[in-house]
Motif scaffolding. Structure first.
Motif, mmCIF file in Angstrom:
data_model
loop_
_atom_site.group_PDB
_atom_site.id
_atom_site.type_symbol
_atom_site.label_atom_id
_atom_site.label_comp_id
_atom_site.label_asym_id
_atom_site.label_seq_id
_atom_site.Cartn_x
_atom_site.Cartn_y
_atom_site.Cartn_z
ATOM 1 N N VAL A 1 0.829 -1.091 0.022
ATOM 2 C CA VAL A 1 -0.136 -0.193 0.064
ATOM 3 C C VAL A 1 0.917 0.989 0.022
ATOM 4 C CG1 VAL A 1 -1.511 1.584 1.700
ATOM 5 C CG2 VAL A 1 -2.095 -1.047 0.777
ATOM 6 N N ARG A 2 1.932 1.079 0.832
ATOM 7 C CA ARG A 2 2.846 2.280 0.945
ATOM 8 C C ARG A 2 3.415 2.706 -0.612
ATOM 9 N NH1 ARG A 2 6.283 4.970 4.940
ATOM 10 N NH2 ARG A 2 5.779 3.290 6.457
ATOM 11 N N ARG A 3 3.887 1.648 -1.217
ATOM 12 C CA ARG A 3 4.210 1.613 -2.572
ATOM 13 C C ARG A 3 3.609 2.246 -3.624
ATOM 14 N NH1 ARG A 3 7.370 -4.204 -2.553
ATOM 15 N NH2 ARG A 3 9.408 -3.316 -1.377
ATOM 16 N N MET A 4 2.272 1.879 -3.488
ATOM 17 C CA MET A 4 1.017 2.102 -4.153
ATOM 18 C C MET A 4 0.923 3.707 -4.061
ATOM 19 S SD MET A 4 -2.646 0.378 -4.645
ATOM 20 C CE MET A 4 -1.985 -1.189 -4.730
ATOM 21 N N VAL A 5 0.849 4.314 -3.023
ATOM 22 C CA VAL A 5 0.541 5.631 -2.641
ATOM 23 C C VAL A 5 1.748 6.509 -3.257
ATOM 24 C CG1 VAL A 5 0.381 7.284 -0.938
ATOM 25 C CG2 VAL A 5 -0.850 5.136 -0.807
ATOM 26 N N GLN A 6 2.867 5.822 -3.154
ATOM 27 C CA GLN A 6 4.262 6.608 -3.607
ATOM 28 C C GLN A 6 4.410 6.660 -4.980
ATOM 29 O OE1 GLN A 6 7.064 4.179 -1.561
ATOM 30 N NE2 GLN A 6 7.516 5.711 -0.030
ATOM 31 N N ARG A 7 3.877 5.762 -5.649
ATOM 32 C CA ARG A 7 4.266 5.639 -7.234
ATOM 33 C C ARG A 7 3.072 6.268 -7.856
ATOM 34 N NH1 ARG A 7 6.117 -0.932 -7.441
ATOM 35 N NH2 ARG A 7 7.909 -0.390 -6.575
ATOM 36 N N GLN A 8 1.968 6.378 -7.432
ATOM 37 C CA GLN A 8 0.805 7.428 -8.022
ATOM 38 C C GLN A 8 0.667 6.767 -9.398
ATOM 39 O OE1 GLN A 8 -0.786 10.483 -6.390
ATOM 40 N NE2 GLN A 8 -0.485 8.832 -5.010
ATOM 41 N N ARG A 9 0.348 5.542 -9.550
ATOM 42 C CA ARG A 9 0.048 5.344 -10.661
ATOM 43 C C ARG A 9 -1.247 4.620 -11.099
ATOM 44 N NH1 ARG A 9 4.939 0.536 -11.361
ATOM 45 N NH2 ARG A 9 6.692 2.333 -11.559
ATOM 46 N N VAL A 10 -2.205 4.703 -12.138
ATOM 47 C CA VAL A 10 -3.225 4.362 -12.470
ATOM 48 C C VAL A 10 -3.554 2.940 -12.079
ATOM 49 C CG1 VAL A 10 -5.316 4.164 -14.370
ATOM 50 C CG2 VAL A 10 -3.742 6.034 -14.421
ATOM 51 N N ILE A 11 -4.651 2.921 -11.377
ATOM 52 C CA ILE A 11 -4.820 1.396 -10.800
ATOM 53 C C ILE A 11 -6.201 0.715 -11.348
ATOM 54 C CG2 ILE A 11 -5.575 0.226 -8.580
ATOM 55 C CD1 ILE A 11 -2.620 0.981 -8.639
ATOM 56 N N ASP A 12 -6.179 -0.577 -11.613
ATOM 57 C CA ASP A 12 -7.251 -1.141 -11.916
ATOM 58 C C ASP A 12 -8.294 -1.374 -10.697
ATOM 59 O OD1 ASP A 12 -9.085 -3.227 -12.451
ATOM 60 O OD2 ASP A 12 -7.816 -4.293 -13.992
ATOM 61 N N VAL A 13 -9.180 -0.874 -10.648
ATOM 62 C CA VAL A 13 -10.297 -0.774 -9.848
ATOM 63 C C VAL A 13 -10.583 -2.323 -9.448
ATOM 64 C CG1 VAL A 13 -12.444 0.151 -8.649
ATOM 65 C CG2 VAL A 13 -11.032 1.672 -9.917
ATOM 66 N N GLU A 14 -11.013 -2.965 -10.003
ATOM 67 C CA GLU A 14 -11.648 -4.377 -9.943
ATOM 68 C C GLU A 14 -10.724 -5.100 -9.383
ATOM 69 O OE1 GLU A 14 -13.680 -5.952 -13.443
ATOM 70 O OE2 GLU A 14 -15.076 -4.393 -13.498
ATOM 71 N N ALA A 15 -9.324 -5.255 -9.675
ATOM 72 C CA ALA A 15 -8.464 -5.916 -9.267
ATOM 73 C C ALA A 15 -7.874 -5.592 -7.833
ATOM 74 C CB ALA A 15 -6.925 -5.747 -10.258
ATOM 75 N N LEU A 16 -7.909 -4.233 -7.670
ATOM 76 C CA LEU A 16 -7.867 -3.667 -6.344
ATOM 77 C C LEU A 16 -8.693 -4.211 -5.485
ATOM 78 C CD1 LEU A 16 -5.947 -1.427 -4.794
ATOM 79 C CD2 LEU A 16 -7.605 0.137 -5.282
ATOM 80 N N ALA A 17 -10.010 -4.481 -5.568
ATOM 81 C CA ALA A 17 -11.128 -4.954 -4.785
ATOM 82 C C ALA A 17 -10.995 -6.433 -4.588
ATOM 83 C CB ALA A 17 -12.341 -4.604 -5.132
ATOM 84 N N ASP A 18 -10.174 -7.102 -5.343
ATOM 85 C CA ASP A 18 -10.278 -8.734 -5.498
ATOM 86 C C ASP A 18 -9.120 -9.169 -4.536
ATOM 87 O OD1 ASP A 18 -10.232 -11.149 -6.092
ATOM 88 O OD2 ASP A 18 -10.209 -10.863 -8.255
ATOM 89 N N GLU A 19 -9.445 -9.695 -3.437
ATOM 90 C CA GLU A 19 -8.722 -10.248 -2.611
ATOM 91 C C GLU A 19 -7.721 -11.374 -3.096
ATOM 92 O OE1 GLU A 19 -9.143 -9.776 1.914
ATOM 93 O OE2 GLU A 19 -11.105 -10.473 1.095
ATOM 94 N N GLY A 20 -8.455 -12.013 -4.264
ATOM 95 C CA GLY A 20 -7.571 -13.169 -4.687
ATOM 96 C C GLY A 20 -6.179 -12.764 -5.778
ATOM 97 N N ILE A 21 -6.167 -11.316 -5.605
ATOM 98 C CA ILE A 21 -5.245 -10.881 -6.456
ATOM 99 C C ILE A 21 -4.209 -10.078 -5.611
ATOM 100 C CG2 ILE A 21 -4.430 -9.352 -8.446
ATOM 101 C CD1 ILE A 21 -6.966 -9.646 -9.780
ATOM 102 N N ALA A 22 -2.992 -10.676 -5.768
ATOM 103 C CA ALA A 22 -1.906 -10.195 -4.799
ATOM 104 C C ALA A 22 -1.762 -8.479 -5.131
ATOM 105 C CB ALA A 22 -0.623 -10.466 -4.797
ATOM 106 N N LEU A 23 -1.628 -7.651 -3.830
ATOM 107 C CA LEU A 23 -1.681 -6.296 -4.212
ATOM 108 C C LEU A 23 -0.320 -5.751 -4.978
ATOM 109 C CD1 LEU A 23 -2.665 -4.505 -0.712
ATOM 110 C CD2 LEU A 23 -3.637 -4.462 -2.910
ATOM 111 N N LYS A 24 0.787 -6.672 -4.658
ATOM 112 C CA LYS A 24 1.823 -6.060 -5.456
ATOM 113 C C LYS A 24 1.803 -6.203 -7.067
ATOM 114 C CE LYS A 24 4.125 -10.549 -5.032
ATOM 115 N NZ LYS A 24 5.483 -11.256 -4.357
ATOM 116 N N LYS A 25 0.929 -7.291 -7.421
ATOM 117 C CA LYS A 25 0.438 -7.347 -8.813
ATOM 118 C C LYS A 25 -0.485 -6.270 -9.266
ATOM 119 C CE LYS A 25 1.214 -12.510 -8.966
ATOM 120 N NZ LYS A 25 0.725 -13.724 -9.366
ATOM 121 N N VAL A 26 -1.282 -5.807 -8.419
ATOM 122 C CA VAL A 26 -2.158 -4.563 -8.614
ATOM 123 C C VAL A 26 -1.384 -3.431 -9.069
ATOM 124 C CG1 VAL A 26 -4.179 -3.423 -7.921
ATOM 125 C CG2 VAL A 26 -4.174 -5.649 -7.359
#
Length: 410
Positions: free
Chosen positions: A385-410
């Motif tokens: 999560v810290r890396r996600m906030v730092q990098r400020q990239r466009v995110i796939d919203v559906e993948a973000l909500a899916d616990e079956g997908i690792a956050l580092k892959k999102v």
């Protein structure tokens, strides 16, 4: 501070405020090679200590006085840091590079660091001079509360912010019947949104704390000691103690006409204020984050800001402060964590389950970039999560909500 001839054989840096920011500034200066004299002063007479445990581990007796010291006393001598406690600064003169103290000497400086922290907001309510009504900011406050609570069975906490919530958690675990009175309908909704606000309320209620919202305390009753509070809604709540936690403001009492201090001392990315050779660090500052000035009161920010600014004092304007805001709070068996800073957001994405109290809420802008995230009992998500906030990239919203997908892959 100067010798008998009025001169000094080395530079002098004075740090006003011996809290977490001030202590880290002093220590960082010395460890990074600063050869001048360092004077660390504070109006508090206690050895520098960590404030967050006062409402949690220390209050519950899980750690003692020595356990909350920021550094062992011998460290200050080892690092050649002059620790001046019980010193209240009354004014500064940037032209002469001096500062005045109450009932004490004037000091001269080459560099000045303001690490003055924040001050409590207070309430004026009829009966507020009764015994048993407390604010918590300093060690003296915590000592008074802890000693007083020995015979308390019922306590009222005014304000459902983090200080009030942490005190409610600690006192409930100490076997005290706790009632929180909160003016708003949804505590901290403006910071975290309605979902998270509702989860706060539910957590406290599940742990036996009564939470009253959309009401305010208007009077304290009692003979010599507080015995009940009366609310605007007509409630009469019996109690033997009251804690008031209605927020803080940046402490900018060390003032000068040329020193900009709107929402905290205004500093640039190097910690420089509007006056040359005066710096400010930590809670007392307003600093640039993602193109706009922000003010936050986080332990982690105070540490990192102090370290970066100290480096820039030694190596002027060499390293801008590019910190990602972070804070945490422990309440009952729950750890809350928050990364980033979002005053507004276009949408939120929930990952996990609010009902199970294990979830992450992401705050996204209209371009689907994560600006901030709130974690409840999901420490494994902290690093991605810290890396996600730092990098400020466009995110796939559906993948973000899916616990079956690792956050580092999102």
């Amino acid at each position: 501070m100067k010798g008998a001839d009025g001169l000094s054989d080395r530079d002098i840096t004075i740090i006003i405020g011996a809290g977490i920011a001030g202590v880290n500034a002093a220590e960082s200066l010395r460890k990074e090679g600063y050869q001048g004299r360092i004077v660390l002063m504070d109006s508090d007479r206690q050895m520098p200590y960590d404030r967050p445990p006062l409402s949690k581990e220390w209050m519950k007796g899980e750690t003692d006085d020595a356990g909350i010291l920021l550094r062992e006393p011998a460290i200050y001598e080892k690092l050649d840091i002059d620790l001046n406690l019980g010193v209240e600064v009354t004014g500064i003169d940037p032209d002469r590079k001096t500062l005045d103290t109450k009932n004490g000497p004037s000091y001269e400086w080459d560099k000045l660091i303001l690490a003055t922290g924040s001050s409590l907001r207070t309430l004026s309510i009829p009966g507020d001079d009764l015994e048993g009504i407390f604010y918590l900011r300093r060690m003296d406050d915590a000592l008074a509360i802890k000693n007083y609570m020995q015979d308390v069975e019922q306590a009222v906490i005014i304000g459902a912010g983090f200080i009030g919530a942490e005190l409610a958690s600690s006192m409930s675990e100490m076997g005290i019947d706790v009632t929180i009175v909160e003016r708003s309908a949804s505590p901290m909704e403006n910071i975290f949104g309605r979902q998270v606000s509702a989860s706060f309320l539910d957590l406290h209620r599940r742990n036996g704390v009564e939470v009253i919202t959309e009401d305010a305390v208007t009077q304290f009753n009692g003979e010599a000691k507080v015995e009940e509070v009366v609310t605007a809604g007509g409630r009469r709540i019996p109690c033997q103690a009251v804690m008031i936690g209605v927020g803080v403001t940046p402490n900018t009492g060390v003032a000068h006409p040329q020193l900009e201090a709107e929402g905290g001392y205004a500093v640039n990315e190097y910690g420089e204020t509007s006056i040359s050779d005066i710096y400010a660090v930590g809670d007392c500052t307003s600093w640039p984050y993602q193109g706009a000035p922000i003010h936050i009161e986080h332990w982690d920010h105070a540490v990192n800001h102090a370290k970066t600014v100290s480096w820039n004092i030694i190596h002027p304007q060499s390293t801008p402060y590019t910190y990602t805001p972070y804070f945490w709070s422990d309440q009952y068996s729950t750890r809350f964590q928050y990364f980033g800073h979002a005053k507004r957001w276009a949408k939120t994405v929930l990952r996990g389950s609010i009902e199970s109290n294990a979830f992450t809420v992401f705050y996204l802008d209209d371009q689907n970039i994560v600006r901030a995230a709130f974690l409840s009992n999901q420490p494994k998500n902290a690093l991605p999560v810290r890396r996600m906030v730092q990098r400020q990239r466009v995110i796939d919203v559906e993948a973000l909500a899916d616990e079956g997908i690792a956050l580092k892959k999102v």
